[in-house]
Enzyme design. Structure first.
Site, short mmCIF file in Angstrom:
data_model
loop_
_atom_site.label_atom_id
_atom_site.label_comp_id
_atom_site.label_asym_id
_atom_site.label_seq_id
_atom_site.Cartn_x
_atom_site.Cartn_y
_atom_site.Cartn_z
N VAL A 57 -1.32 -10.80 11.17
CA VAL A 57 -0.94 -9.38 11.14
C VAL A 57 0.42 -9.09 11.75
CG1 VAL A 57 -3.29 -8.47 11.08
CG2 VAL A 57 -2.21 -8.94 13.28
N TYR A 58 1.04 -10.04 12.41
CA TYR A 58 2.33 -9.78 13.02
C TYR A 58 3.37 -9.58 11.92
CZ TYR A 58 0.31 -11.41 17.47
OH TYR A 58 -0.47 -11.57 18.58
#
Length: 322
Positions: A57-58
């Site tokens: 998700v980064y």
């Protein structure tokens, strides 16, 4: 650089883990420069850091992609690449959580972005109330059995949830979590009353996130003054939540000790964490070469038992945190 074992495993990791959330363009305080991000990772590897932590998700996969590019020329056998799964990676159904489908789909996507045949440490980013832990563990076990993943880990949950997961793995003969990633620093010590006792008792490695409390423990903020524009503190309510009298007292102690040992507050805060028996490797998040080298310098800072206690004294660990 010094190396240690990850919990009860035989895996050797550097005593500092390079956190890769800053490598991307999702938020204003991130590096927002791919070439500079790759260069900083190369410098970390040159300093002996072999442990890198990211997540799908980064910046929606951008961080993993940058890490993959940066380590392409490195000796893969010496690296320990860690990433995570749980968060929302799309708009439709099955785009988040810890279902078998989402885990297996996202593992393949992470492998592609990291440009590697296997992930050393694959972690669940959060607990999923909507998926039975048996389903999650069976999916993770499949990844280990098929060679896509070497070890599995977890992050940020209650001691009951983590104990339940470990017990289920033991009873069902499934791969067991070997690592926990909690928030932990001299001003965020609530996990001492939650997860850390479980980790010590079960031989689980601990790699704390936000060991400098979003920059609070670097000493760059002052009582009665708001964060400067452009800093993470200005953009993040979570950083400003550290601005309590109790935490300022901890920072005062950190600054006093830093003067005594001729080190920076950041180095002392990291050295304090490394003195904790449960901790394997704090996850540092430098955005500049200067910050990276300052953080690595913490490995050379020795603290006395009295100095460790003075930094701890203002806080009483409670879970959930007050």
């Amino acid at each position: 650089m010094t190396y240690t074992r990850l919990g009860d495993t035989g895996l050797e990791v550097s005593q500092l883990c390079l956190g890769c959330m800053n490598f991307g363009s999702e938020r204003p305080w991130m590096m927002n420069d791919r070439a500079a991000s790759v260069e900083l990772i190369h410098e970390a590897l040159d300093l002996g850091i072999n442990f890198l932590d990211t997540a799908n998700v980064y910046s929606r996969g951008e961080s993993e992609d940058i890490v993959g590019e940066a380590v392409a020329s490195a000796n893969r056998d010496e690296l320990v690449l860690a990433t995570k799964v749980f968060g929302d990676m799309g708009e439709g159904p099955n785009s988040s959580g810890l279902s078998r489908k989402h885990i297996l789909d996202q593992a393949e996507a992470s492998l592609d972005r990291l440009d590697t045949d296997y992930i050393d440490l694959y972690q669940i980013h959060r607990w999923d109330d909507d998926t039975p832990i048996e389903e999650t563990l069976e999916a993770l076990d499949y990844l280990v059995e098929t060679g896509r993943v070497r070890y599995i880990g977890a992050s940020t949950m209650t001691a009951y949830q983590f104990t339940k997961a470990l017990y289920t793995s033991d009873v069902e003969d499934l791969s067991r979590f070997t690592c926990m990633q909690p928030e932990y620093s001299a001003v965020a010590r609530y996990e001492e009353a939650n997860l850390l006792e479980v980790c010590e008792g079960e031989g689980v490695g601990v790699i704390p996130w936000s060991p400098l409390a979003g920059g609070f423990l670097t000493g760059k903020y002052e009582r009665g003054a708001g964060p400067d524009d452009g800093t993470r503190g200005a953009a993040s309510e979570s950083v400003r939540s550290y601005f309590t009298e109790e935490n300022w007292a901890v920072l005062d102690a950190v600054r006093d000790v830093a003067s005594e040992v001729d080190a920076s507050p950041a180095q002392v805060a990291l050295a304090w964490l490394l003195e904790r028996d449960a901790v394997t490797a704090p996850i540092i998040g430098p955005r500049t070469s200067e910050h990276l080298r300052e953080n690595v310098g913490a490995l050379s800072v020795g603290l006395t038992a009295d100095q460790v206690e003075r930094i701890a004294e203002p806080k009483t660990p409670r879970y959930p945190q007050a």
